[in-house]
Scaffold this motif. Structure first.
Motif, PDB file in Angstrom:
ATOM      1  N   PRO A   1      39.854  24.120  62.841  1.00  4.27           N
ATOM      2  CA  PRO A   1      39.259  25.257  61.169  1.00  4.27           C
ATOM      3  C   PRO A   1      38.688  24.013  60.859  1.00  4.27           C
ATOM      4  CG  PRO A   1      41.984  25.189  62.416  1.00  4.27           C
ATOM      5  CD  PRO A   1      41.405  24.210  63.067  1.00  4.27           C
ATOM      6  N   VAL A   2      37.888  24.537  60.503  1.00  3.58           N
ATOM      7  CA  VAL A   2      37.080  23.552  59.628  1.00  3.58           C
ATOM      8  C   VAL A   2      36.494  24.539  58.044  1.00  3.58           C
ATOM      9  CG1 VAL A   2      35.908  22.210  61.006  1.00  3.58           C
ATOM     10  CG2 VAL A   2      34.330  25.036  60.455  1.00  3.58           C
ATOM     11  N   ALA A   3      36.838  25.190  57.910  1.00  3.23           N
ATOM     12  CA  ALA A   3      36.113  25.884  56.248  1.00  3.23           C
ATOM     13  C   ALA A   3      37.414  27.401  57.415  1.00  3.23           C
ATOM     14  CB  ALA A   3      34.581  26.406  56.302  1.00  3.23           C
ATOM     15  N   GLU A   4      37.434  27.822  55.100  1.00  2.00           N
ATOM     16  CA  GLU A   4      37.676  29.223  55.065  1.00  2.00           C
ATOM     17  C   GLU A   4      37.119  29.948  54.471  1.00  2.00           C
ATOM     18  OE1 GLU A   4      41.830  30.787  52.956  1.00  2.00           O
ATOM     19  OE2 GLU A   4      41.706  28.813  52.593  1.00  2.00           O
ATOM     20  N   ILE A   5      36.867  31.224  54.706  1.00  2.70           N
ATOM     21  CA  ILE A   5      35.791  32.216  54.299  1.00  2.70           C
ATOM     22  C   ILE A   5      36.863  33.506  53.551  1.00  2.70           C
ATOM     23  CG2 ILE A   5      34.091  33.950  53.895  1.00  2.70           C
ATOM     24  CD1 ILE A   5      33.094  32.499  56.451  1.00  2.70           C
ATOM     25  N   ARG A   6      37.289  33.605  52.031  1.00  8.85           N
ATOM     26  CA  ARG A   6      37.680  34.671  50.972  1.00  8.85           C
ATOM     27  C   ARG A   6      37.398  34.574  50.644  1.00  8.85           C
ATOM     28  NH1 ARG A   6      40.219  32.566  47.119  1.00  8.85           N
ATOM     29  NH2 ARG A   6      39.552  29.557  47.353  1.00  8.85           N
ATOM     30  N   PRO A   7      37.439  36.298  49.930  1.00  5.75           N
ATOM     31  CA  PRO A   7      37.333  36.921  48.789  1.00  5.75           C
ATOM     32  C   PRO A   7      37.462  36.142  47.735  1.00  5.75           C
ATOM     33  CG  PRO A   7      38.621  38.352  49.446  1.00  5.75           C
ATOM     34  CD  PRO A   7      38.444  37.419  50.592  1.00  5.75           C
ATOM     35  N   ILE A   8      36.467  36.605  46.642  1.00  3.88           N
ATOM     36  CA  ILE A   8      36.909  35.471  45.362  1.00  3.88           C
ATOM     37  C   ILE A   8      37.327  36.762  44.479  1.00  3.88           C
ATOM     38  CG2 ILE A   8      35.836  35.331  42.871  1.00  3.88           C
ATOM     39  CD1 ILE A   8      32.680  34.299  44.493  1.00  3.88           C
ATOM     40  N   GLN A   9      38.758  35.694  43.737  1.00  2.00           N
ATOM     41  CA  GLN A   9      39.535  36.794  43.194  1.00  2.00           C
ATOM     42  C   GLN A   9      39.156  36.683  41.733  1.00  2.00           C
ATOM     43  OE1 GLN A   9      42.244  37.719  44.718  1.00  2.00           O
ATOM     44  NE2 GLN A   9      41.924  37.381  45.819  1.00  2.00           N
ATOM     45  N   SER A  10      38.954  38.153  40.765  1.00  2.00           N
ATOM     46  CA  SER A  10      38.457  38.001  39.934  1.00  2.00           C
ATOM     47  C   SER A  10      39.700  37.783  38.525  1.00  2.00           C
ATOM     48  CB  SER A  10      37.857  39.518  39.768  1.00  2.00           C
ATOM     49  OG  SER A  10      37.246  39.720  37.806  1.00  2.00           O
ATOM     50  N   ALA A  11      39.128  36.333  37.184  1.00  2.00           N
ATOM     51  CA  ALA A  11      39.963  36.194  37.134  1.00  2.00           C
ATOM     52  C   ALA A  11      40.854  37.194  35.973  1.00  2.00           C
ATOM     53  CB  ALA A  11      39.900  34.897  35.806  1.00  2.00           C
ATOM     54  N   ARG A  12      39.852  38.493  35.913  1.00  2.00           N
ATOM     55  CA  ARG A  12      40.031  39.117  34.837  1.00  2.00           C
ATOM     56  C   ARG A  12      40.246  40.440  35.460  1.00  2.00           C
ATOM     57  NH1 ARG A  12      34.763  43.049  32.867  1.00  2.00           N
ATOM     58  NH2 ARG A  12      35.637  44.150  31.092  1.00  2.00           N
ATOM     59  N   LYS A  13      40.946  40.778  34.824  1.00  2.00           N
ATOM     60  CA  LYS A  13      41.886  42.497  35.238  1.00  2.00           C
ATOM     61  C   LYS A  13      40.880  42.990  34.621  1.00  2.00           C
ATOM     62  CE  LYS A  13      46.456  41.339  35.713  1.00  2.00           C
ATOM     63  NZ  LYS A  13      48.149  42.056  34.876  1.00  2.00           N
ATOM     64  N   THR A  14      40.670  44.441  35.044  1.00  2.00           N
ATOM     65  CA  THR A  14      40.007  45.941  34.932  1.00  2.00           C
ATOM     66  C   THR A  14      40.519  46.633  34.029  1.00  2.00           C
ATOM     67  OG1 THR A  14      38.583  45.403  36.454  1.00  2.00           O
ATOM     68  CG2 THR A  14      38.556  47.416  35.610  1.00  2.00           C
ATOM     69  N   PHE A  15      41.963  46.791  34.739  1.00  2.00           N
ATOM     70  CA  PHE A  15      42.184  47.487  33.901  1.00  2.00           C
ATOM     71  C   PHE A  15      44.302  46.495  33.263  1.00  2.00           C
ATOM     72  CE2 PHE A  15      40.210  49.754  36.454  1.00  2.00           C
ATOM     73  CZ  PHE A  15      39.949  51.068  36.240  1.00  2.00           C
ATOM     74  N   ILE A  16      44.627  47.250  32.315  1.00  2.00           N
ATOM     75  CA  ILE A  16      46.194  46.413  31.908  1.00  2.00           C
ATOM     76  C   ILE A  16      47.401  48.169  31.827  1.00  2.00           C
ATOM     77  CG2 ILE A  16      45.447  47.269  29.729  1.00  2.00           C
ATOM     78  CD1 ILE A  16      46.356  44.142  28.863  1.00  2.00           C
ATOM     79  N   ARG A  17      47.994  47.827  32.319  1.00  2.00           N
ATOM     80  CA  ARG A  17      49.373  48.471  31.982  1.00  2.00           C
ATOM     81  C   ARG A  17      49.439  48.989  30.605  1.00  2.00           C
ATOM     82  NH1 ARG A  17      54.006  46.757  35.541  1.00  2.00           N
ATOM     83  NH2 ARG A  17      53.764  45.276  33.479  1.00  2.00           N
ATOM     84  N   ARG A  18      50.159  50.199  29.974  1.00  2.00           N
ATOM     85  CA  ARG A  18      50.481  50.772  28.751  1.00  2.00           C
ATOM     86  C   ARG A  18      51.892  49.739  28.122  1.00  2.00           C
ATOM     87  NH1 ARG A  18      52.053  56.610  27.406  1.00  2.00           N
ATOM     88  NH2 ARG A  18      49.919  56.986  28.242  1.00  2.00           N
ATOM     89  N   GLN A  19      52.612  49.751  29.412  1.00  2.00           N
ATOM     90  CA  GLN A  19      53.488  48.765  28.416  1.00  2.00           C
ATOM     91  C   GLN A  19      52.949  46.989  28.442  1.00  2.00           C
ATOM     92  OE1 GLN A  19      53.178  50.557  31.290  1.00  2.00           O
ATOM     93  NE2 GLN A  19      55.153  51.384  31.274  1.00  2.00           N
ATOM     94  N   ASP A  20      52.207  46.952  29.062  1.00  2.00           N
ATOM     95  CA  ASP A  20      50.985  45.451  28.805  1.00  2.00           C
ATOM     96  C   ASP A  20      50.451  45.595  27.633  1.00  2.00           C
ATOM     97  OD1 ASP A  20      52.721  44.491  31.009  1.00  2.00           O
ATOM     98  OD2 ASP A  20      50.823  44.339  31.889  1.00  2.00           O
ATOM     99  N   LEU A  21      49.857  46.529  26.886  1.00  2.00           N
ATOM    100  CA  LEU A  21      48.546  46.331  26.183  1.00  2.00           C
ATOM    101  C   LEU A  21      50.408  46.774  24.689  1.00  2.00           C
ATOM    102  CD1 LEU A  21      46.236  47.209  24.845  1.00  2.00           C
ATOM    103  CD2 LEU A  21      46.660  49.617  25.333  1.00  2.00           C
ATOM    104  N   SER A  22      50.868  47.644  25.192  1.00  2.00           N
ATOM    105  CA  SER A  22      52.100  47.332  24.216  1.00  2.00           C
ATOM    106  C   SER A  22      52.488  46.077  23.697  1.00  2.00           C
ATOM    107  CB  SER A  22      52.576  48.627  24.026  1.00  2.00           C
ATOM    108  OG  SER A  22      52.622  50.048  24.089  1.00  2.00           O
ATOM    109  N   ARG A  23      52.920  45.713  24.303  1.00  2.00           N
ATOM    110  CA  ARG A  23      53.533  44.102  24.284  1.00  2.00           C
ATOM    111  C   ARG A  23      52.333  43.176  23.740  1.00  2.00           C
ATOM    112  NH1 ARG A  23      54.989  43.176  28.798  1.00  2.00           N
ATOM    113  NH2 ARG A  23      52.860  41.424  29.141  1.00  2.00           N
TER     114      ARG A  23
END
Length: 82
Positions: free
Chosen positions: A35-57
Motif C-alpha cells: 500500500p502506498v496511497a489512499e484515495i477517498r472522498p473529501i468530507q465536507s466540514a459544512r453541513k447542508t441541512f440541520i435537524r430541527r432539534q439542533d436548530l432549536s437547541r
C-alpha cells in the motif's frame, strides 16, 4: 468499503475510480503489492441541512416551523416554472 487497487489499475481505470470515489468509495493504491496511497472522498466540514432539534437547541428557543407556510414562502421566493 475500502478496495485495494494496483497502481496500474488506477492508471488504466482512472475515470471509473474517480466516479466511484465521488460515490463514496475509498481505495488503497498498491505498488508491487505494498500500500502506498489512499484515495477517498473529501468530507465536507459544512453541513447542508440541520435537524430541527439542533436548530432549536442552538437558537436557545423552541422553533415551530409550519410546513405549509414554509412551502408557500419558498414558492413566492423562487420561480417554479421551467
Amino acid at each position: 468499503m475500502v478496495r485495494f487497487i494496483s497502481q496500474r489499475e488506477l492508471r488504466n481505470e482512472n475515470a471509473k475510480v474517480m466516479d466511484a470515489v465521488a460515490g463514496g468509495e475509498t481505495f488503497i493504491v498498491t505498488r508491487n503489492g505494498e500500500p502506498v496511497a489512499e484515495i477517498r472522498p473529501i468530507q465536507s466540514a459544512r453541513k447542508t441541512f440541520i435537524r430541527r432539534q439542533d436548530l432549536s437547541r442552538n437558537a436557545g428557543v423552541r422553533v415551530r416551523i409550519d410546513p405549509d407556510q414554509f412551502r408557500r414562502d419558498l414558492d413566492n421566493a423562487v420561480d417554479q416554472r421551467l
